[in-house]
Design an enzyme around this catalytic site. Structure first.
Site, PDB file in Angstrom:
ATOM      1  NE  ARG A 230      -4.238  -1.468  -0.020  1.00  0.00           N
ATOM      2  CZ  ARG A 230      -4.307  -2.532  -0.811  1.00  0.00           C
ATOM      3  NH1 ARG A 230      -3.299  -2.832  -1.618  1.00  0.00           N
ATOM      4  NH2 ARG A 230      -5.386  -3.291  -0.811  1.00  0.00           N
ATOM      5  CD  GLU A 259      -2.793   3.069  -5.192  1.00  0.00           C
ATOM      6  OE1 GLU A 259      -1.603   2.750  -5.134  1.00  0.00           O
ATOM      7  OE2 GLU A 259      -3.721   2.242  -5.280  1.00  0.00           O
ATOM      8  CG  HIS A 291      -2.914  -1.049  -6.826  1.00  0.00           C
ATOM      9  ND1 HIS A 291      -3.190  -0.368  -5.674  1.00  0.00           N
ATOM     10  CD2 HIS A 291      -3.028  -2.362  -6.506  1.00  0.00           C
ATOM     11  CE1 HIS A 291      -3.469  -1.217  -4.699  1.00  0.00           C
ATOM     12  NE2 HIS A 291      -3.373  -2.435  -5.190  1.00  0.00           N
TER      13      HIS A 291
HETATM   14  P1  NAI Z   1      -1.370 -11.422   4.746  1.00  0.00           P
HETATM   15  O1  NAI Z   1      -2.410 -10.989   5.730  1.00  0.00           O
HETATM   16  O2  NAI Z   1      -1.310 -12.835   4.338  1.00  0.00           O
HETATM   17  O3  NAI Z   1       0.079 -11.011   5.315  1.00  0.00           O
HETATM   18  C1  NAI Z   1       0.340  -9.801   5.939  1.00  0.00           C
HETATM   19  C2  NAI Z   1       1.483 -10.013   6.909  1.00  0.00           C
HETATM   20  O4  NAI Z   1       1.798  -8.749   7.497  1.00  0.00           O
HETATM   21  C3  NAI Z   1       1.142 -10.971   8.061  1.00  0.00           C
HETATM   22  O5  NAI Z   1       2.142 -11.946   8.219  1.00  0.00           O
HETATM   23  C4  NAI Z   1       1.058 -10.066   9.275  1.00  0.00           C
HETATM   24  O6  NAI Z   1       1.458 -10.705  10.477  1.00  0.00           O
HETATM   25  C5  NAI Z   1       2.028  -8.959   8.879  1.00  0.00           C
HETATM   26  N1  NAI Z   1       1.833  -7.748   9.645  1.00  0.00           N
HETATM   27  C6  NAI Z   1       0.691  -7.277  10.223  1.00  0.00           C
HETATM   28  N2  NAI Z   1       0.959  -6.126  10.858  1.00  0.00           N
HETATM   29  C7  NAI Z   1       2.262  -5.869  10.683  1.00  0.00           C
HETATM   30  C8  NAI Z   1       3.117  -4.838  11.118  1.00  0.00           C
HETATM   31  N3  NAI Z   1       2.659  -3.830  11.855  1.00  0.00           N
HETATM   32  N4  NAI Z   1       4.411  -4.887  10.750  1.00  0.00           N
HETATM   33  C9  NAI Z   1       4.882  -5.916  10.001  1.00  0.00           C
HETATM   34  N5  NAI Z   1       4.116  -6.928   9.564  1.00  0.00           N
HETATM   35  C10 NAI Z   1       2.829  -6.897   9.908  1.00  0.00           C
HETATM   36  O7  NAI Z   1      -1.541 -10.450   3.494  1.00  0.00           O
HETATM   37  P2  NAI Z   1      -1.046 -10.692   1.998  1.00  0.00           P
HETATM   38  O8  NAI Z   1      -2.100 -11.389   1.227  1.00  0.00           O
HETATM   39  O9  NAI Z   1       0.310 -11.250   2.023  1.00  0.00           O
HETATM   40  O10 NAI Z   1      -1.028  -9.188   1.459  1.00  0.00           O
HETATM   41  C11 NAI Z   1      -0.078  -8.250   1.926  1.00  0.00           C
HETATM   42  C12 NAI Z   1      -0.477  -6.870   1.443  1.00  0.00           C
HETATM   43  O11 NAI Z   1      -0.344  -6.811   0.027  1.00  0.00           O
HETATM   44  C13 NAI Z   1      -1.956  -6.518   1.700  1.00  0.00           C
HETATM   45  O12 NAI Z   1      -2.112  -5.909   2.958  1.00  0.00           O
HETATM   46  C14 NAI Z   1      -2.282  -5.564   0.595  1.00  0.00           C
HETATM   47  O13 NAI Z   1      -2.127  -4.251   1.088  1.00  0.00           O
HETATM   48  C15 NAI Z   1      -1.213  -5.819  -0.469  1.00  0.00           C
HETATM   49  N6  NAI Z   1      -1.769  -6.275  -1.749  1.00  0.00           N
HETATM   50  C16 NAI Z   1      -1.413  -5.591  -2.897  1.00  0.00           C
HETATM   51  C17 NAI Z   1      -1.877  -5.994  -4.120  1.00  0.00           C
HETATM   52  C18 NAI Z   1      -1.476  -5.285  -5.391  1.00  0.00           C
HETATM   53  O14 NAI Z   1      -2.081  -5.514  -6.448  1.00  0.00           O
HETATM   54  N7  NAI Z   1      -0.454  -4.437  -5.387  1.00  0.00           N
HETATM   55  C19 NAI Z   1      -2.792  -7.124  -4.229  1.00  0.00           C
HETATM   56  C20 NAI Z   1      -3.046  -7.822  -2.993  1.00  0.00           C
HETATM   57  C21 NAI Z   1      -2.570  -7.380  -1.794  1.00  0.00           C
END
Ligand code: NAI
Length: 326
Positions: A230, A259, A291
């Site tokens: 993000r 964005e 994105h």
């Molecule tokens: P996920 O929920 O599987 O993993 C997120 C990880 O971040 C978890 O391991 C969690 O413990 C950790 N986390 C939570 N709070 C934290 C903190 N304060 N500091 C460090 N780590 C922390 O999510 P996933 O599916 O891996 O997605 C990650 C991010 O990718 C999403 O939040 C979303 O913003 C972004 N995303 C971007 C896309 C794009 O097209 N550019 C598409 C899909 C997701």
């Protein structure tokens, strides 16, 4: 069941129409984003389907409730654009927790390789029959250290890809997991020791601007920052200063703080007012995509299928799996 589908793009429709037809759901597609000015388009609908840059603010939530909406279906994983605190459980919010973590992780690696092997430059040069190699020197990823912030679904896919390149892996996560060959460290150590830093954590209060002046100060001069998560994880102004002052190796950005004013739209015939974005894009060591990391056929199909399943479960009074709350 009728749904108002905001910020609809041509690539959304085929998969959503397929699954919605099967489930007997009527979708009204609107190209406009959801915001205070457009919320009345949801009149007569049972719920709304929104994406990353739709504005689900406190006012919009109150207006949706007044219009009789019974749910908000996010067709994405992140939900930082929904004021969950204000909503306070007055209607369910569904999301798509996983649709293809590979799509985002592979895009992160594509951007990284493009940047460090100067593919974006080579593409333009060879089209102009300029076969010179001056300024094209890259570096090997093998044996370099990658620092992954957030070792969830996407972070782990990226770890697997980096392993294939023979990289050493450091990680920071608020909730560390047990992942073979991954060393968890604090953010200071990760910033100091990584050649590549890739962000895969959600945007929250404690991750807002986690890459700021202070963090960049600790990084290696040649470090490359990748953000497919993000935009507001990075203070874009601080990043631009660091790039201009050559205090950082480069940046690969699929997301940008502001964005929502630009991404997903064609501004090729307009003057883009955002000086930080235009200056970042003008830099030879910054790669920007709008994105699009999620945008693969597999991901689009999974997004539509899960979103329709979420809505159908709600419609049938079944247990809801993919709800989000504060
Ligand atoms: P996920 O929920 O599987 O993993 C997120 C990880 O971040 C978890 O391991 C969690 O413990 C950790 N986390 C939570 N709070 C934290 C903190 N304060 N500091 C460090 N780590 C922390 O999510 P996933 O599916 O891996 O997605 C990650 C991010 O990718 C999403 O939040 C979303 O913003 C972004 N995303 C971007 C896309 C794009 O097209 N550019 C598409 C899909 C997701």
């Amino acid at each position: 069941m009728r749904i108002a589908f905001f910020d609809a793009k041509g690539y959304d429709k085929p998969s959503f129409e397929k699954y919605a037809d099967e489930a007997g759901i009527t979708i009204k597609f609107y190209e406009t984003k959801l915001c205070e000015d457009t919320v009345t388009l949801a009149r007569g609908c049972d719920g709304v389907c929104v994406f990353v840059n739709d504005e689900v603010s406190a006012t919009v939530i109150d207006m949706l409730l007044e219009e009789g909406c019974k749910f908000i279906a996010l067709r994405c994983a992140g939900y930082n654009n929904v004021d969950l605190k204000h909503l306070n459980g007055r209607m369910p919010v569904f999301h798509v927790p996983a649709y293809s973590p590979h799509s985002v992780a592979e895009h992160a690696m594509a951007m990284l390789l493009t940047s460090i092997r100067r593919i974006h430059k080579a593409y333009i040069r060879t089209r102009d029959f300029n076969f010179s190699l001056n300024g094209m020197t890259g570096f090997d990823l093998h044996s370099k250290t990658v620092g992954i912030v957030g070792t969830g679904k996407i972070g782990r896919c990226f770890i697997d890809i980096c392993r294939g390149f023979g990289m050493k892996i450091l990680a920071y996560d608020k909730y560390p997991a047990d992942i073979p060959d991954v060393t968890y460290v604090d953010t200071d150590t990760l910033f100091r020791e990584s050649d590549i830093i890739s962000l895969h954590c959600p945007l929250m209060k404690d991750t807002y601007h986690m890459i700021d002046e202070n963090a960049i100060e600790k990084m290696k001069k040649r470090a490359i920052i990748i953000n497919t998560s993000r935009g507001a994880l990075i203070d874009a102004r601080a990043l631009l200063s660091a790039i201009k002052e050559r205090r950082i190796g480069g940046a690969c950005l699929d997301v940008y703080e502001e964005e929502s004013d630009f991404f997903f739209e064609d501004f090729s015939n307009h003057i883009v007012e955002d000086d930080i974005l235009t200056r970042l894009i003008s830099m030879p060591n910054v790669i920007v995509t709008s994105h699009q990391a999620f945008l693969t056929e597999e991901a689009l199909d999974n997004i539509a299928q899960t979103t329709v399943e979420n809505i159908t479960a709600f419609m049938n009074g079944e247990t809801l799996k993919n709800t989000v709350s504060i």
